[in-house]
Design a protein around this motif. Structure first.
Motif, PDB file in Angstrom:
ATOM      1  N   LEU A  80       0.933   7.202  -6.331  1.00 20.70           N
ATOM      2  CA  LEU A  80      -0.218   8.087  -6.471  1.00 20.70           C
ATOM      3  C   LEU A  80       0.197   9.533  -6.253  1.00 20.70           C
ATOM      4  CD1 LEU A  80      -3.256   7.716  -7.007  1.00 20.70           C
ATOM      5  CD2 LEU A  80      -3.603   7.646  -4.560  1.00 20.70           C
ATOM      6  N   GLU A  81       1.020   9.766  -5.236  1.00 23.07           N
ATOM      7  CA  GLU A  81       1.510  11.118  -4.950  1.00 23.07           C
ATOM      8  C   GLU A  81       2.381  11.644  -6.080  1.00 23.07           C
ATOM      9  OE1 GLU A  81       3.520  11.121  -1.197  1.00 23.07           O
ATOM     10  OE2 GLU A  81       1.723  10.528  -0.102  1.00 23.07           O
ATOM     11  N   ALA A  82       3.108  10.722  -6.741  1.00 22.81           N
ATOM     12  CA  ALA A  82       3.988  11.122  -7.839  1.00 22.81           C
ATOM     13  C   ALA A  82       3.219  11.431  -9.120  1.00 22.81           C
ATOM     14  CB  ALA A  82       5.017  10.031  -8.094  1.00 22.81           C
ATOM     15  N   HIS A  86       2.787   6.449   5.048  1.00 20.20           N
ATOM     16  CA  HIS A  86       2.784   4.988   5.101  1.00 20.20           C
ATOM     17  C   HIS A  86       1.343   4.502   5.173  1.00 20.20           C
ATOM     18  CE1 HIS A  86       2.058   5.647   9.380  1.00 20.20           C
ATOM     19  NE2 HIS A  86       3.091   6.468   9.351  1.00 20.20           N
ATOM     20  N   ARG A  87       1.190   3.196   5.224  1.00 18.63           N
ATOM     21  CA  ARG A  87      -0.129   2.561   5.248  1.00 18.63           C
ATOM     22  C   ARG A  87      -0.965   3.060   6.435  1.00 18.63           C
ATOM     23  NH1 ARG A  87      -2.612  -1.889   7.605  1.00 18.63           N
ATOM     24  NH2 ARG A  87      -3.878  -3.143   6.201  1.00 18.63           N
ATOM     25  N   GLY A  88      -0.342   3.131   7.602  1.00 20.27           N
ATOM     26  CA  GLY A  88      -1.045   3.597   8.798  1.00 20.27           C
ATOM     27  C   GLY A  88      -1.563   5.015   8.651  1.00 20.27           C
ATOM     28  N   HIS A  89      -0.770   5.859   7.996  1.00 19.64           N
ATOM     29  CA  HIS A  89      -1.174   7.237   7.776  1.00 19.64           C
ATOM     30  C   HIS A  89      -2.413   7.280   6.879  1.00 19.64           C
ATOM     31  CE1 HIS A  89      -0.142  11.494   6.167  1.00 19.64           C
ATOM     32  NE2 HIS A  89      -0.927  11.575   7.203  1.00 19.64           N
ATOM     33  N   VAL A 112       0.835  -1.207   0.000  1.00 19.34           N
ATOM     34  CA  VAL A 112       0.000   0.000   0.000  1.00 19.34           C
ATOM     35  C   VAL A 112       0.869   1.256   0.000  1.00 19.34           C
ATOM     36  CG1 VAL A 112      -1.695   1.304   1.314  1.00 19.34           C
ATOM     37  CG2 VAL A 112      -1.928  -1.167   1.104  1.00 19.34           C
ATOM     38  N   THR A 113       1.964   1.236   0.765  1.00 22.89           N
ATOM     39  CA  THR A 113       2.829   2.412   0.846  1.00 22.89           C
ATOM     40  C   THR A 113       3.425   2.749  -0.518  1.00 22.89           C
ATOM     41  OG1 THR A 113       3.367   1.831   3.124  1.00 22.89           O
ATOM     42  CG2 THR A 113       4.815   3.407   2.043  1.00 22.89           C
ATOM     43  N   GLN A 114       3.848   1.726  -1.271  1.00 25.17           N
ATOM     44  CA  GLN A 114       4.410   1.969  -2.597  1.00 25.17           C
ATOM     45  C   GLN A 114       3.359   2.550  -3.540  1.00 25.17           C
ATOM     46  OE1 GLN A 114       5.774  -1.964  -3.508  1.00 25.17           O
ATOM     47  NE2 GLN A 114       7.810  -1.613  -2.642  1.00 25.17           N
ATOM     48  N   ASP A 132      -6.236   2.652  -9.432  1.00 25.02           N
ATOM     49  CA  ASP A 132      -6.839   1.358  -9.765  1.00 25.02           C
ATOM     50  C   ASP A 132      -6.190   0.222  -8.993  1.00 25.02           C
ATOM     51  OD1 ASP A 132      -8.517   2.645 -11.547  1.00 25.02           O
ATOM     52  OD2 ASP A 132      -7.164   2.333 -13.247  1.00 25.02           O
ATOM     53  N   GLN A 133      -4.917   0.352  -8.660  1.00 24.84           N
ATOM     54  CA  GLN A 133      -4.227  -0.675  -7.875  1.00 24.84           C
ATOM     55  C   GLN A 133      -4.572  -0.558  -6.395  1.00 24.84           C
ATOM     56  OE1 GLN A 133      -0.159   0.205  -8.731  1.00 24.84           O
ATOM     57  NE2 GLN A 133      -0.146  -0.912 -10.681  1.00 24.84           N
ATOM     58  N   LEU A 134      -4.775   0.656  -5.925  1.00 29.42           N
ATOM     59  CA  LEU A 134      -5.021   0.885  -4.506  1.00 29.42           C
ATOM     60  C   LEU A 134      -6.392   0.396  -4.072  1.00 29.42           C
ATOM     61  CD1 LEU A 134      -4.053   2.182  -1.836  1.00 29.42           C
ATOM     62  CD2 LEU A 134      -5.086   4.318  -2.617  1.00 29.42           C
ATOM     63  N   LEU A 135      -7.398   0.669  -4.864  1.00 33.84           N
ATOM     64  CA  LEU A 135      -8.767   0.348  -4.468  1.00 33.84           C
ATOM     65  C   LEU A 135      -8.959  -1.121  -4.085  1.00 33.84           C
ATOM     66  CD1 LEU A 135     -11.609   1.323  -3.944  1.00 33.84           C
ATOM     67  CD2 LEU A 135     -12.120   0.968  -6.356  1.00 33.84           C
ATOM     68  N   PRO A 136      -8.551  -2.087  -4.908  1.00 29.08           N
ATOM     69  CA  PRO A 136      -8.787  -3.480  -4.511  1.00 29.08           C
ATOM     70  C   PRO A 136      -8.066  -3.879  -3.228  1.00 29.08           C
ATOM     71  CG  PRO A 136      -8.139  -3.347  -6.829  1.00 29.08           C
ATOM     72  CD  PRO A 136      -7.968  -1.988  -6.247  1.00 29.08           C
TER      73      PRO A 136
END
Length: 190
Positions: free
Chosen positions: A11-13, A71-74, A4-6, A20-24
């Motif tokens: 996404l930020e870049a 990160h993922r937690g954020h 998720v962090t990657q 599309d990769q993050l949602l699933p």
């Protein structure tokens, strides 16, 4: 499957395909958190877990240029805050006279039982939590993660990077502080 962090960094870049990769990856977790949160809400809630997740997700990734996740937690902390805001907005909307705020809501199948929904309680919690965040931001964040995102004590501790014992102490203190604040506010209005 990417971390998720990657994906958040991509996404930020500016990589729009990263959405599309993050949602699933995060959808199932957000759906679980929303179902847990809404299961603790009083009967009569018109907002579904799916609607809550979709609205929160749109707010999180809607304008990528403004988002920065470490990160993922954020990301999940931001999701918890987003869900909190959505629930508060929903409670305020229901309380407005235009939306029947002066009337008690009753589910038709359960017309014999009085409605137990109390948007005032959620609004009082929001006010107290906002004040608490000024004094103890990390403890207020723990409350948001536990109450609004439905995370367990262990999960919230991991997101915040603290031990479970510390999370337990923070949770006990936060609950007592918020209860005291809400109680004193209620007593003053009576």
């Amino acid at each position: 499957m990417q971390d998720v962090t990657q994906i958040l960094q991509a996404l930020e870049a500016g990589d729009v395909a990263a959405t599309d990769q993050l949602l699933p990856i995060v959808y199932a977790e957000l759906q679980r958190l929303a179902r847990h949160k809404l299961s603790n809400e009083p009967p009569g809630q018109t907002l579904t877990a799916t609607a809550l997740v979709h609205e929160a997700y749109l707010r999180l990734v809607g304008d990528v240029s403004e988002q920065r996740w470490d990160h993922r937690g954020h990301f999940f902390s931001a999701a918890a805050e987003s869900m909190r805001r959505i629930l508060i907005e929903n409670a305020r909307r229901k309380k407005r006279l235009k939306h029947g705020g002066e009337h008690a809501r009753v589910d038709l199948p359960e017309i014999a039982a009085p409605a137990l929904e109390r948007p005032d309680d959620l609004l009082a919690l929001d006010e107290a939590l906002t004040q608490f965040a000024k004094e103890s931001p990390e403890k207020a964040e723990l409350v948001k993660l536990r109450y609004f995102a439905g995370l367990s004590e262990q999960e919230a501790a991991e997101v915040l990077g603290i031990s479970r014992a510390t999370a337990a102490r923070y949770w006990a203190y936060s609950r007592a502080w918020l209860f005291s604040q809400i109680k004193s506010d209620t007593d003053q209005t009576i």
